[in-house]
Design an enzyme around this catalytic site. Structure first.
Site, mmCIF file in Angstrom:
data_model
loop_
_atom_site.group_PDB
_atom_site.id
_atom_site.type_symbol
_atom_site.label_atom_id
_atom_site.label_comp_id
_atom_site.label_asym_id
_atom_site.label_seq_id
_atom_site.Cartn_x
_atom_site.Cartn_y
_atom_site.Cartn_z
ATOM 1 C CB SER A 92 84.429 58.722 1.606
ATOM 2 O OG SER A 92 83.259 58.811 2.074
HETATM 3 N N1 SAH Z 1 82.556 62.633 5.470
HETATM 4 C C1 SAH Z 1 83.130 61.445 5.931
HETATM 5 C C2 SAH Z 1 82.295 60.258 5.518
HETATM 6 C C3 SAH Z 1 81.302 59.453 6.758
HETATM 7 S S1 SAH Z 1 80.422 58.269 6.404
HETATM 8 C C4 SAH Z 1 84.762 61.126 5.458
HETATM 9 O O1 SAH Z 1 85.132 62.159 5.387
HETATM 10 O O2 SAH Z 1 85.141 60.255 5.086
HETATM 11 C C5 SAH Z 1 78.702 59.065 6.435
HETATM 12 C C6 SAH Z 1 78.306 59.770 7.648
HETATM 13 O O3 SAH Z 1 77.020 60.045 7.390
HETATM 14 C C7 SAH Z 1 78.409 58.898 8.818
HETATM 15 O O4 SAH Z 1 79.141 59.196 9.979
HETATM 16 C C8 SAH Z 1 76.865 58.762 9.597
HETATM 17 O O5 SAH Z 1 76.647 58.457 10.815
HETATM 18 C C9 SAH Z 1 76.517 60.211 8.809
HETATM 19 N N2 SAH Z 1 74.946 60.308 8.630
HETATM 20 C C10 SAH Z 1 73.994 59.404 8.339
HETATM 21 N N3 SAH Z 1 72.665 59.696 8.217
HETATM 22 C C11 SAH Z 1 72.968 61.054 8.514
HETATM 23 C C12 SAH Z 1 71.958 61.994 9.072
HETATM 24 N N4 SAH Z 1 70.727 62.062 8.936
HETATM 25 N N5 SAH Z 1 72.593 63.392 9.213
HETATM 26 C C13 SAH Z 1 73.625 63.608 9.536
HETATM 27 N N6 SAH Z 1 74.881 62.624 9.602
HETATM 28 C C14 SAH Z 1 74.353 61.427 9.010
#
Ligand code: SAH
Length: 219
Positions: A69
């Site tokens: 993000s």
């Molecule tokens: N927190 C991260 C952002 C990651 S993007 C940062 O610091 O930048 C969002 C993440 O959510 C992705 O890696 C995706 O695989 C995960 N995601 C999507 N659906 C999910 C679910 N049902 N359970 C756990 N993770 C999930």
């Protein structure tokens, strides 16, 4: 210490301080969040080829169709989640590369984070170990169910957009706790749900753009 920690050029402390100044200009007021973001080396969470872009104000690819993000997004989510309180137990859904967990580990006593893609979780685990973030526990699972055995949480932050607010998650908020997450499929909005002693109070905030919440797990 490897060269990524020496803080040279585009990945230095000065670059991080410029990012923090920008976040202030963009309206972030929570000094605890700003201080934590000034400390966490964001560049170690992205591929080396992208390291010089790590502090710019946009999301970057981290593989598997997912993104880290943008700094403003992380700052905004955590400012809302904190609401000026000191945080005890916190849950994040969507670990991704682990950057937001690293920031959370500096503003909360205990951090849990769930990721559905095992390969991303492995990378996140390595980065967090490098940073010696010892108050963090990661789990490979579908995050929609939260962690009922560990609940209640002071805050839950979700980094992926769902069609609606998962009831399993609001149920895991402590009184006074806050859930911050993007809601919507075509158009997404940041939503904050606060649990008072007798109700759940929902506040709809600005439009946002997150990857979708997906069901199940994968390797
Ligand atoms: N927190 C991260 C952002 C990651 S993007 C940062 O610091 O930048 C969002 C993440 O959510 C992705 O890696 C995706 O695989 C995960 N995601 C999507 N659906 C999910 C679910 N049902 N359970 C756990 N993770 C999930």
């Amino acid at each position: 210490m490897d060269s990524r920690h020496l803080g040279i050029g585009m990945t230095s402390q000065r670059t991080r301080m410029r990012m923090v100044e920008r976040l202030r200009e963009q309206g972030i007021r929570d000094e605890t969040v700003l201080a934590a973001m000034g400390e966490v080396p964001r560049h170690i969470f992205v591929d080396e080829a992208l390291a010089s872009r790590a502090y710019d104000d946009f999301a970057l690819p981290i593989g598997f169709g997912q993104t880290i993000s943008a700094p403003l997004t992380v700052a905004r989510m955590l400012e809302l989640a904190r609401g000026g309180r000191s945080l005890g137990r916190v849950l994040e859904i969507g670990t991704g590369c682990g950057y937001q967990v690293a920031v959370l580990s500096r503003i909360a006593r205990e951090v849990y984070s769930i990721e559905r893609i095992a390969a991303l979780l492995g990378k996140a685990r390595r980065s967090l170990r490098e940073l010696r973030a010892t108050n963090v526990k990661l789990k490979h699972a579908d995050g929609q169910l939260g962690l009922p055995d560990i609940a209640p949480f002071d805050a839950i932050v979700m980094a992926a957009a769902a069609a609606e607010v998962p009831e399993a998650l609001t149920a895991q908020l402590d009184i006074g706790g806050r859930l911050v997450m993007p809601i919507g499929t075509k158009e997404q909005r940041l939503v904050m749900i606060e649990r008072t002693d007798r109700a759940f109070v929902e506040t709809r905030l600005e439009n946002v753009n997150f990857v979708p919440l997906l069901p199940g797990t994968r390797v």
